[in-house]
Design an enzyme around this catalytic site. Structure first.
Site, short mmCIF file in Angstrom:
data_model
loop_
_atom_site.label_atom_id
_atom_site.label_comp_id
_atom_site.label_asym_id
_atom_site.label_seq_id
_atom_site.Cartn_x
_atom_site.Cartn_y
_atom_site.Cartn_z
N ASP A 138 0.85 -1.18 0.00
CA ASP A 138 0.00 0.00 0.00
C ASP A 138 0.89 1.24 0.00
O ASP A 138 1.89 1.27 0.74
CB ASP A 138 -0.92 0.02 1.23
CG ASP A 138 -2.16 0.88 1.01
OD1 ASP A 138 -3.25 0.31 0.83
OD2 ASP A 138 -2.02 2.12 0.99
N ASN A 189 -5.52 -5.63 -6.21
CA ASN A 189 -6.68 -5.01 -5.59
C ASN A 189 -6.62 -3.48 -5.60
O ASN A 189 -7.65 -2.82 -5.51
CB ASN A 189 -6.80 -5.51 -4.14
CG ASN A 189 -7.75 -4.71 -3.31
OD1 ASN A 189 -8.97 -4.85 -3.41
ND2 ASN A 189 -7.22 -3.83 -2.46
N TYR A 210 -13.52 4.55 -14.81
CA TYR A 210 -13.46 3.37 -13.94
C TYR A 210 -14.05 2.15 -14.64
O TYR A 210 -13.48 1.05 -14.58
CB TYR A 210 -14.21 3.69 -12.66
CG TYR A 210 -14.28 2.59 -11.64
CD1 TYR A 210 -13.18 2.24 -10.87
CD2 TYR A 210 -15.48 1.92 -11.41
CE1 TYR A 210 -13.26 1.25 -9.91
CE2 TYR A 210 -15.57 0.93 -10.44
CZ TYR A 210 -14.47 0.59 -9.70
OH TYR A 210 -14.55 -0.38 -8.75
N LYS A 241 -11.99 -1.24 -15.46
CA LYS A 241 -12.41 -2.52 -14.89
C LYS A 241 -12.83 -3.52 -15.96
O LYS A 241 -12.64 -4.74 -15.78
CB LYS A 241 -13.55 -2.29 -13.89
CG LYS A 241 -13.12 -1.58 -12.61
CD LYS A 241 -12.03 -2.36 -11.87
CE LYS A 241 -11.82 -1.85 -10.46
NZ LYS A 241 -10.74 -2.59 -9.76
#
Length: 297
Positions: free
Chosen positions: A34, A96, A167, A171
């Site tokens: 992260d 992710n 987005y 995706k």
């Protein structure tokens, strides 16, 4: 999952954190990636990843933090190298990491398009590319691994979502990348699947502000932890026969998404004239199921 080495990107909060904790609880050694930015993309901090590592270690597990930008080529390579260096290999990659820049198309800026496509789509490709190179080298050296990749698509990528053109496109690209990677990496014993989750995270807290009710006392249907069991199962050796698939998952619901498929056809055996095609298209539409509605319509 005992002994398996797992990389989870964007694991400092939300879904990624839930995945990292779930893998560690089953005995996996986890690289918690992260960069610790704010929702607006500003700043960087090792705090979120370090906090998750501390949670895992406090529960008796093994984990290390990694702060590389997954959409940076060298950073993605270092992320894979971190797993190999710290834990002796890599078995599972969970892509992710992501964020939102929602706008209607007429208001969407070039930078907002580029940023979202970079973080989501390139941020999936770059770690996958370096992990795949590692697994191919291991296979050629006679050390094949039961490797697994779990990508993160979205209902917006499968069906579209008003106000999320950037987005949705990213995706959808991840879903396409998943099926190609599954076909290409099968020869090395690697499976590649994707999930399209719905959960309450920093990205979606406005959308899922209220806890959805579901059967079972005290069950929070929008908790990110509901998504992680499927991710853990897909990361295990039992899932060897499952690849190139996209699963929708939220609350207690798991479903298998069906992507683009060949549908009704008319073949003239020669080139069509434009004026001939109106009735043909009408027949094709009449024989095909109606498309699922775009989210937000």
């Amino acid at each position: 999952m005992s002994g398996r080495v797992v990389v989870v990107t964007g694991a400092g909060r939300g879904l990624g954190r839930a995945h990292a904790l779930a893998f560690a609880a089953r005995g996996a050694r986890v690289v918690v990636n992260d960069i610790g930015t704010g929702l607006d993309g500003s700043g960087r901090s090792t705090g979120p990843a370090a906090d998750v590592v501390a949670e895992i270690e406090a529960a008796g597990g093994q984990a290390v933090a990694n702060g590389d930008d997954v959409a940076d080529w060298a950073g993605a390579r270092n992320l894979v190298d971190t797993a190999v260096r710290e834990f002796g290999g890599l078995d599972v990659l969970v892509n992710n990491a992501g964020f939102l820049r929602d706008r209607m198309l007429v208001n969407l800026s070039e930078q907002e398009w580029d940023d979202v496509v970079r973080v989501h789509l390139k941020g999936h490709f770059a770690p996958l590319r370096h992990a795949a190179a590692y697994w191919r080298a291991e296979h050629k050296a006679g050390r094949p691994r039961a490797a697994r990749v779990i990508n993160t698509s979205s209902g917006a990528g499968l069906l579209g979502s008003v106000g999320q053109g950037n987005y949705s496109a990213a995706k959808a690209g991840i879903a396409g990348l998943t099926v190609v990677a599954a076909a290409e990496l099968a020869r090395y014993g690697v499976t590649v699947n994707a999930i399209a989750p719905a959960a309450r995270t920093r990205m979606t807290e406005a959308t899922f502000a209220e806890t959805m009710s579901a059967p079972g006392a005290g069950f929070d249907a929008m908790a990110p932890e509901n998504v992680s069991p499927l991710v853990v199962w897909l990361g295990g050796e039992e899932s060897a026969g499952v690849t190139g698939r996209v699963f929708e998952v939220d609350g207690g619901r798991v479903s298998l998404a069906r992507g683009w498929r060949h549908g009704p056809v008319r073949d003239k055996g020669a080139r069509w004239e434009p004026e001939e095609l109106g009735p043909v298209v009408a027949e094709l539409l009449a024989e095909a199921p109606d498309p699922e509605p775009v989210y937000g319509t």
